[in-house]
Scaffold this motif. Sequence first.
Motif, PDB file in Angstrom:
ATOM      1  N   CYS A 136       0.846  -1.194   0.000  1.00 15.78           N
ATOM      2  CA  CYS A 136       0.000   0.000   0.000  1.00 15.78           C
ATOM      3  C   CYS A 136       0.887   1.252   0.000  1.00 15.78           C
ATOM      4  O   CYS A 136       1.848   1.334   0.761  1.00 15.78           O
ATOM      5  CB  CYS A 136      -0.891   0.000   1.237  1.00 15.78           C
ATOM      6  N   ARG A 137       0.549   2.211  -0.846  1.00  8.49           N
ATOM      7  CA  ARG A 137       1.400   3.407  -0.962  1.00  8.49           C
ATOM      8  C   ARG A 137       0.703   4.666  -0.445  1.00  8.49           C
ATOM      9  O   ARG A 137       0.956   5.781  -0.916  1.00  8.49           O
ATOM     10  CB  ARG A 137       1.848   3.562  -2.419  1.00  8.49           C
ATOM     11  N   ILE A 146      -7.265  -2.008   0.956  1.00  2.93           N
ATOM     12  CA  ILE A 146      -5.981  -2.420   1.551  1.00  2.93           C
ATOM     13  C   ILE A 146      -5.459  -1.294   2.447  1.00  2.93           C
ATOM     14  O   ILE A 146      -4.846  -1.536   3.469  1.00  2.93           O
ATOM     15  CB  ILE A 146      -4.920  -2.708   0.456  1.00  2.93           C
ATOM     16  N   CYS A 150      -6.601   5.180   2.419  1.00  3.28           N
ATOM     17  CA  CYS A 150      -6.977   6.127   1.358  1.00  3.28           C
ATOM     18  C   CYS A 150      -8.105   5.583   0.484  1.00  3.28           C
ATOM     19  O   CYS A 150      -8.750   6.317  -0.250  1.00  3.28           O
ATOM     20  CB  CYS A 150      -5.771   6.463   0.480  1.00  3.28           C
TER      21      CYS A 150
HETATM   22 FE1  SF4 Z   1      -2.885   1.524  -3.186  1.00  2.89          FE
HETATM   23 FE2  SF4 Z   1      -4.503   3.458  -2.345  1.00  2.89          FE
HETATM   24 FE3  SF4 Z   1      -5.167   0.936  -2.003  1.00  2.89          FE
HETATM   25 FE4  SF4 Z   1      -3.163   1.936  -0.567  1.00  2.89          FE
HETATM   26  S1  SF4 Z   1      -5.321   2.540  -0.480  1.00  2.89           S
HETATM   27  S2  SF4 Z   1      -3.225  -0.022  -1.620  1.00  2.89           S
HETATM   28  S3  SF4 Z   1      -2.292   3.366  -2.066  1.00  2.89           S
HETATM   29  S4  SF4 Z   1      -4.929   1.980  -3.969  1.00  2.89           S
END
Ligand code: SF4
Length: 362
Positions: free
Chosen positions: A313-314, A341, A344
């Motif tokens: 996750c970024r 995940i 955000c």
């Molecule tokens: Fe990727 Fe956003 Fe999901 Fe984190 S929340 S895994 S950054 S798409």
Amino acid sequence: LSNPIILRKSLEAVIQLAEQYKKEKGRIPVLMEVCGSHTMAFAKTGIKTRLKDHVRLIAGPGCPVCVTDQKSIDTMIELSRDTNRILCTFGDMVRVPGSKFSLMEAKTEGKDIRVVYSPLDSIKIAEENPEKEVIFLGIGFETTIPILVATIQEAEKKGLTNYTIWMTTKLVEPILRTLLNGKEINIDGFLLPGHVSVVTGKNSFDFLVKEYGISGVITGFEPVELLRAIYKLLQQLLSGKNEIINDYKYMVKNDGNIVAKKLMEKYLDYHDEAWRGIGVIQNSGFILKPEYAIFDAKKKFHVSVEEPRKTKCRCGEIIQGIITPEECILFSKGCTPLFPIGPCMVSAEGTCAAHYQYMKEG
Ligand code: SF4
């Protein structure tokens, strides 16, 4: 404020100014919206998509759920293992994955975790359950912090001894300084958060101009207000005159909300806070003063959790505007609003959720 003719004309005016900027500087301007509600509004109204060839709008760190570090969630799950405790928090928080589970999954396993609309609701739960310890997970920026303090005041007034807050609040100025000092992104100007500014005041953003030479416009949430703020920022960039413009004057005063500030000063001390994917930033949050330790869950309960392992996750880069959601390989594949995940994708103000709901193609 949503009149389609006014919106179209405002959009045209912004594009015209942005094109002038492009001609003069040889590139499109990069503006960061600090507030998660602005991010959602830009996506929902289609402004971001319509402007994408003229102005690069990047989402900033203003979503309180998104900036809460994984360790805080793991700690809450650990706290909930004791059946003598009731954990309370805001709706979005329960769906954010910790290292192994989310609070929602812990609830499914029988832990007493309750979603409340206001921290004051958790006071009622503490009154109704005197034999249990009630702990509120206190997240949020300057907008929410005075409400958390008012909740402590209420607990104090009622003489509650079974109520505490696990404070993991965040402050806007330190994170903006971190972004600007980090030099990972080039920001030409800021669209500043309306709600936070109601509390902190216009003057709280003067440091952007004085120390970094960067302009900012404080704005509301209607599409026309957002477009006007972009227009005013572009005007500043073209004229070379940097200032903080308060374009949300009907809500924001120069010095902010003095009563709320005094309340925070009375109850809170600055504290080094951990931000998701960024790490600890000095004095970037608050902790209860020692005289209110009875309401401080961090002082009352001692739990330790392992350092969370690194995931794909970024969100840490998303909240700093370094990458867009589409640059995360999990976006819309492994990570969706149904099976998120990272925070955000969970939060109603999250950048990945905004992109998934309103900007995803196909
Ligand atoms: Fe990727 Fe956003 Fe999901 Fe984190 S929340 S895994 S950054 S798409």
